[in-house]
Design a protein around this motif. Structure first.
Motif, PDB file in Angstrom:
ATOM      1  N   LEU A   1       0.822  -1.206   0.000  1.00 39.08           N
ATOM      2  CA  LEU A   1       0.000   0.000   0.000  1.00 39.08           C
ATOM      3  C   LEU A   1       0.859   1.261   0.000  1.00 39.08           C
ATOM      4  O   LEU A   1       0.579   2.222  -0.726  1.00 39.08           O
ATOM      5  CB  LEU A   1      -0.912  -0.024   1.223  1.00 39.08           C
ATOM      6  N   ALA A   2       1.927   1.252   0.775  1.00 40.44           N
ATOM      7  CA  ALA A   2       2.827   2.407   0.843  1.00 40.44           C
ATOM      8  C   ALA A   2       3.465   2.686  -0.512  1.00 40.44           C
ATOM      9  O   ALA A   2       3.604   3.846  -0.922  1.00 40.44           O
ATOM     10  CB  ALA A   2       3.914   2.170   1.896  1.00 40.44           C
ATOM     11  N   HIS A   3       3.841   1.635  -1.229  1.00 39.20           N
ATOM     12  CA  HIS A   3       4.439   1.816  -2.548  1.00 39.20           C
ATOM     13  C   HIS A   3       3.446   2.405  -3.549  1.00 39.20           C
ATOM     14  O   HIS A   3       3.851   3.064  -4.514  1.00 39.20           O
ATOM     15  CB  HIS A   3       5.004   0.493  -3.073  1.00 39.20           C
ATOM     16  N   ILE A   4       2.169   2.192  -3.314  1.00 39.76           N
ATOM     17  CA  ILE A   4       1.144   2.757  -4.198  1.00 39.76           C
ATOM     18  C   ILE A   4       0.818   4.191  -3.799  1.00 39.76           C
ATOM     19  O   ILE A   4       0.820   5.096  -4.629  1.00 39.76           O
ATOM     20  CB  ILE A   4      -0.138   1.896  -4.166  1.00 39.76           C
ATOM     21  N   LEU A   5       0.560   4.398  -2.507  1.00 32.85           N
ATOM     22  CA  LEU A   5       0.133   5.715  -2.038  1.00 32.85           C
ATOM     23  C   LEU A   5       1.278   6.725  -1.963  1.00 32.85           C
ATOM     24  O   LEU A   5       1.039   7.928  -2.035  1.00 32.85           O
ATOM     25  CB  LEU A   5      -0.532   5.597  -0.663  1.00 32.85           C
ATOM     26  N   ARG A   6       2.484   6.242  -1.794  1.00 30.64           N
ATOM     27  CA  ARG A   6       3.643   7.122  -1.636  1.00 30.64           C
ATOM     28  C   ARG A   6       4.723   6.787  -2.646  1.00 30.64           C
ATOM     29  O   ARG A   6       5.896   6.665  -2.311  1.00 30.64           O
ATOM     30  CB  ARG A   6       4.206   6.988  -0.227  1.00 30.64           C
ATOM     31  N   MET A   7       4.347   6.630  -3.907  1.00 31.17           N
ATOM     32  CA  MET A   7       5.290   6.259  -4.961  1.00 31.17           C
ATOM     33  C   MET A   7       6.561   7.094  -4.929  1.00 31.17           C
ATOM     34  O   MET A   7       7.652   6.584  -5.119  1.00 31.17           O
ATOM     35  CB  MET A   7       4.636   6.433  -6.337  1.00 31.17           C
ATOM     36  N   GLU A   8       6.397   8.387  -4.683  1.00 26.44           N
ATOM     37  CA  GLU A   8       7.530   9.302  -4.730  1.00 26.44           C
ATOM     38  C   GLU A   8       8.576   8.966  -3.676  1.00 26.44           C
ATOM     39  O   GLU A   8       9.753   9.274  -3.847  1.00 26.44           O
ATOM     40  CB  GLU A   8       7.058  10.750  -4.572  1.00 26.44           C
ATOM     41  N   GLU A   9       8.192   8.312  -2.601  1.00 31.05           N
ATOM     42  CA  GLU A   9       9.150   7.940  -1.563  1.00 31.05           C
ATOM     43  C   GLU A   9       9.944   6.689  -1.926  1.00 31.05           C
ATOM     44  O   GLU A   9      10.977   6.415  -1.332  1.00 31.05           O
ATOM     45  CB  GLU A   9       8.432   7.704  -0.230  1.00 31.05           C
ATOM     46  N   PHE A  10       9.426   5.927  -2.892  1.00 27.02           N
ATOM     47  CA  PHE A  10      10.051   4.643  -3.213  1.00 27.02           C
ATOM     48  C   PHE A  10      10.605   4.588  -4.629  1.00 27.02           C
ATOM     49  O   PHE A  10      11.168   3.579  -5.022  1.00 27.02           O
ATOM     50  CB  PHE A  10       9.032   3.513  -3.039  1.00 27.02           C
TER      51      PHE A  10
END
Length: 173
Positions: free
Chosen positions: A154-163
């Protein structure tokens, strides 16, 4: 997911939680209570602020609980539960549904999803780590790995810019 919830709160008492961690813990407990007792957010928040915030946790006092965060999480999850459930459903395996999740696990995942979607000032890795720690405090067994995998996805989807590059992840917005 069937669970083996830890009745005593588990490993949470091994170290004193920070004010933010304690707020997350209390928020998950409040969300659980709201679901089980079918109580409104405002009532549960008032009860927790009056009676629970200053209680001992596994024999240790909470740090100075961040009351604002606890309130924000409980109110936010309460107001956005359907949207949060849709986000969770988008990253669950095909053979899982949100309705199949145990109540405490769902409360934890909703709170984490709310933080990932609404609290951009908190790094995604911090959110995932905090809720994996909570899962470890509440559950024995595979639930912690389940929470880690689901929240990482979920984090990779919602916070793409961080990953960096998200690749072929589903659009859950």
């Amino acid at each position: 997911m069937t669970s083996s919830s830890k009745s005593s709160g588990g490993k949470a008492g091994h170290r004193r939680p920070s004010g933010l961690s304690a707020a997350r813990l209390l928020a998950v407990q409040a969300l659980y209570q709201m679901t089980v007792n079918k109580e409104p957010a405002a009532q549960v928040i008032a009860e927790f602020l009056k009676h629970r915030v200053d209680e001992d946790l596994e024999g240790l006092k909470h740090g100075a609980v961040n009351r604002d965060l606890m309130i924000q999480l409980v109110q936010g999850v309460s107001e956005q539960a359907d949207t949060l459930d849709d986000m969770l459903a988008a990253v669950l395996d095909d053979d899982w549904t949100v309705e199949r999740l145990e109540i405490l696990l769902l409360a934890l995942l909703r709170a984490a999803t709310f933080e990932l979607s609404e609290r951009a000032e908190v790094p995604a890795r911090v959110v995932v780590s905090e809720y994996v720690d909570l899962a470890n405090a509440f559950f024995d067994g595979r639930e912690t790995s389940f929470v880690n995998g689901l929240l990482d996805r979920l984090a990779h989807i919602l916070r793409m810019e961080e990953f960096g590059d998200a690749g072929a992840l589903p659009d859950i917005s």
